[in-house]
Design an enzyme around this catalytic site. Structure first.
Site, mmCIF file in Angstrom:
data_model
loop_
_atom_site.group_PDB
_atom_site.id
_atom_site.type_symbol
_atom_site.label_atom_id
_atom_site.label_comp_id
_atom_site.label_asym_id
_atom_site.label_seq_id
_atom_site.Cartn_x
_atom_site.Cartn_y
_atom_site.Cartn_z
ATOM 1 N N PHE A 134 0.861 -1.184 0.000
ATOM 2 C CA PHE A 134 0.000 0.000 0.000
ATOM 3 C C PHE A 134 0.896 1.232 0.000
ATOM 4 O O PHE A 134 1.716 1.421 0.894
ATOM 5 C CB PHE A 134 -0.943 0.031 1.207
ATOM 6 C CG PHE A 134 -1.944 1.145 1.079
ATOM 7 C CD1 PHE A 134 -3.057 0.993 0.271
ATOM 8 C CD2 PHE A 134 -1.749 2.360 1.712
ATOM 9 C CE1 PHE A 134 -3.980 2.040 0.106
ATOM 10 C CE2 PHE A 134 -2.655 3.403 1.552
ATOM 11 C CZ PHE A 134 -3.766 3.232 0.753
ATOM 12 N N ASP A 221 9.256 2.460 1.662
ATOM 13 C CA ASP A 221 8.103 3.228 2.124
ATOM 14 C C ASP A 221 7.989 2.984 3.626
ATOM 15 O O ASP A 221 7.564 1.933 4.074
ATOM 16 C CB ASP A 221 6.847 2.748 1.375
ATOM 17 C CG ASP A 221 5.581 3.451 1.842
ATOM 18 O OD1 ASP A 221 5.583 4.018 2.950
ATOM 19 O OD2 ASP A 221 4.576 3.404 1.110
ATOM 20 N N LYS A 250 2.584 9.907 8.349
ATOM 21 C CA LYS A 250 1.879 9.467 9.561
ATOM 22 C C LYS A 250 2.440 10.061 10.862
ATOM 23 O O LYS A 250 2.196 11.210 11.159
ATOM 24 C CB LYS A 250 1.842 7.946 9.613
ATOM 25 C CG LYS A 250 0.905 7.358 8.535
ATOM 26 C CD LYS A 250 0.432 5.985 8.911
ATOM 27 C CE LYS A 250 -0.315 5.309 7.784
ATOM 28 N NZ LYS A 250 -1.726 5.597 7.744
HETATM 29 C C1 LIG Z 1 2.897 2.214 3.870
HETATM 30 C C2 LIG Z 1 2.009 3.361 3.476
HETATM 31 N N1 LIG Z 1 2.362 4.152 2.461
HETATM 32 C C3 LIG Z 1 1.606 5.186 2.081
HETATM 33 C C4 LIG Z 1 0.414 5.477 2.709
HETATM 34 C C5 LIG Z 1 -0.422 6.631 2.256
HETATM 35 O O1 LIG Z 1 -0.343 7.650 3.211
HETATM 36 P P1 LIG Z 1 -1.406 8.862 3.180
HETATM 37 O O2 LIG Z 1 -2.741 8.299 3.519
HETATM 38 O O3 LIG Z 1 -0.884 9.822 4.213
HETATM 39 O O4 LIG Z 1 -1.358 9.443 1.816
HETATM 40 C C6 LIG Z 1 -0.008 4.662 3.771
HETATM 41 C C7 LIG Z 1 -1.291 4.909 4.430
HETATM 42 O O5 LIG Z 1 -1.845 4.097 5.134
HETATM 43 C C8 LIG Z 1 0.802 3.565 4.166
HETATM 44 O O6 LIG Z 1 0.457 2.762 5.159
#
Ligand SMILES: Cc1ncc(COP(=O)(O)O)c(C=O)c1O
Length: 399
Positions: A134, A221, A250
């Site tokens: 994700f 990520d 986050k």
């Molecule tokens: C691993 C990871 N990358 C990217 C994102 C996307 O982040 P945002 O919702 O702040 O755009 C998330 C959101 O849950 C995530 O868990």
């Protein structure tokens, strides 16, 4: 306002793109949150990992108040001390890279995808990502997300192509997928939304070697794993495998919206003026909050605490596994914990909520515990006891 009145406002004026619980949260402190009727919840999933230090950590609140009275925002056409100081902290606690700021995890990944293409040799643009990943909801990051359920109706082939999806933790699959057009490999050191799947150290080491050999960028990520939750500042630090680019969001801002992309200097140099920008990115207010997050983690010894409490939660949940056969596996690192069930977890989340415990279910069958780093043993004991009651209620209902 009462919950029902807040819901009425939403029904009329807010786009219904989220499935929401019929609960309006109005206040939070540490591991607790309260709804509009004054009901108290033990929050073991504060802000989907945004409130990494718990709700309204006093150091973060104090820093925001102080900065708010001085300077809220200036554009990135000027220098500002908080952004410089925060970048030094991130760089020193990670791999010595340089930072770019934005407002969310998706934007941080968007930046990483663009930088990977900008940095790479002509004709190289493909990025390999992992199944069950994700990476966000913008068009590029949702295309990087290898879960078809997020692609429905978006006609991604018309706009964003050239992500190749391979199974997680499978080095051979990545080796096979690399071709002359590949410029990067992107993954989460622990998949969060995909069900708390932990990358093996040997796999990560293999990816690093492959990237070195083929001149590919390794992008981690760390939007969910970053800022101490796993017991190290960044998830990759458990393996010692250093990425070329890392993304954060986050918990970085302790509750305020911010994202960051961190890149090794020799890669970062390709993000020249005109290639990328963000109006709000890294303004003094959010940077002051993030500096306070680092300060709290250091002064309160929260990395070690996350490791200790993580072990404690795992052991308590594994005890529970002996009583409930619907618990297939308990896994995690630090305070990023998944309980894989043999059935859907949504009813259990609802039963927990009724009893005053907030947790999450992801990937249909995985209950997610992501407690704040200030979590105490008493919070854990209470959560496990509520979870046991919820599991019992759901199992009984199914009989
Ligand atoms: C691993 C990871 N990358 C990217 C994102 C996307 O982040 P945002 O919702 O702040 O755009 C998330 C959101 O849950 C995530 O868990």
């Amino acid at each position: 306002m009462k919950t029902k009145d807040i819901i009425k406002l939403f029904d009329k004026y807010v786009i219904p793109n989220y499935t929401r619980y019929p609960v309006a949260i109005v206040r939070g402190k540490g591991a607790y949150a309260w709804d509009a009727e004054g009901k108290k919840y033990l929050d073991m999933f504060p802000g989907w990992a945004v409130d990494g230090l718990g709700h309204c950590h006093p150091k973060v609140v104090k820093a925001i108040r102080k900065q708010a009275g001085k300077l809220l925002h200036v554009p990135n056409t000027f220098y500002m001390e908080p952004q410089g100081r925060l970048s030094e902290l991130i760089s020193k606690h990670s791999f010595g890279g340089q930072c770019f700021y934005c407002n969310s995890g998706a934007e941080a990944n968007e930046g990483a995808i663009k930088l990977a293409r900008l940095h790479s040799a002509k004709g190289k643009y493909k990025i390999i990502t992992m199944k069950n990943s994700f990476h966000g909801r913008t068009l590029a990051t949702v295309a990087a997300t290898a879960q078809p359920k997020y692609h429905k109706g978006l006609k991604l082939d018309r706009l964003v192509k050239d992500f190749t999806y391979v199974p997680y933790n499978d080095l051979m699959a990545v080796q096979k997928a690399v071709d002359a057009k590949t410029c990067a490999i992107m993954l989460e050191p622990i998949q969060g939304e995909g069900g708390i799947n932990i990358a093996d150290t040997a796999y990560l080491k293999g990816l690093r070697k492959l990237c070195n050999r083929k001149k590919l960028l390794l992008i981690f990520d760390e939007v969910q794993t970053g800022m101490g939750r796993t017991g190290q500042y960044f998830g990759y630090q458990h393996s010692g495998v250093v990425p070329d680019i890392m993304t954060l969001a986050k918990a970085l801002g302790g509750g305020v919206a911010m994202g960051a992309m961190v890149a090794k200097k020799e890669v970062a140099k390709d993000l020249v003026p005109g290639t990328h920008a963000s109006t709000f990115g890294g303004n003094p207010l959010v940077c002051a909050a993030a500096i306070a997050v680092f300060d709290a983690i250091e002064s309160e010894g929260l990395l070690k605490h996350a490791r200790t409490m993580g072990e404690y939660i795992l052991s308590r949940l594994r005890d529970l596994q002996e009583t409930f056969s619907i618990i297939k596996e308990v896994r995690g690192k630090g305070l990023m914990i998944g309980i894989e069930l043999t059935m859907s977890g949504n009813d259990i989340v609802n039963e927990c909520m009724k009893r005053g415990l907030l947790i999450n279910c992801t990937h249909e069958t995985v209950l997610r515990f992501m407690p704040p780093m200030v979590v105490k043993k008493t919070h854990v004991d209470r959560s496990v006891s509520i979870l046991a009651k919820a599991l019992y209620a759901v199992v009984e209902k199914q009989r």
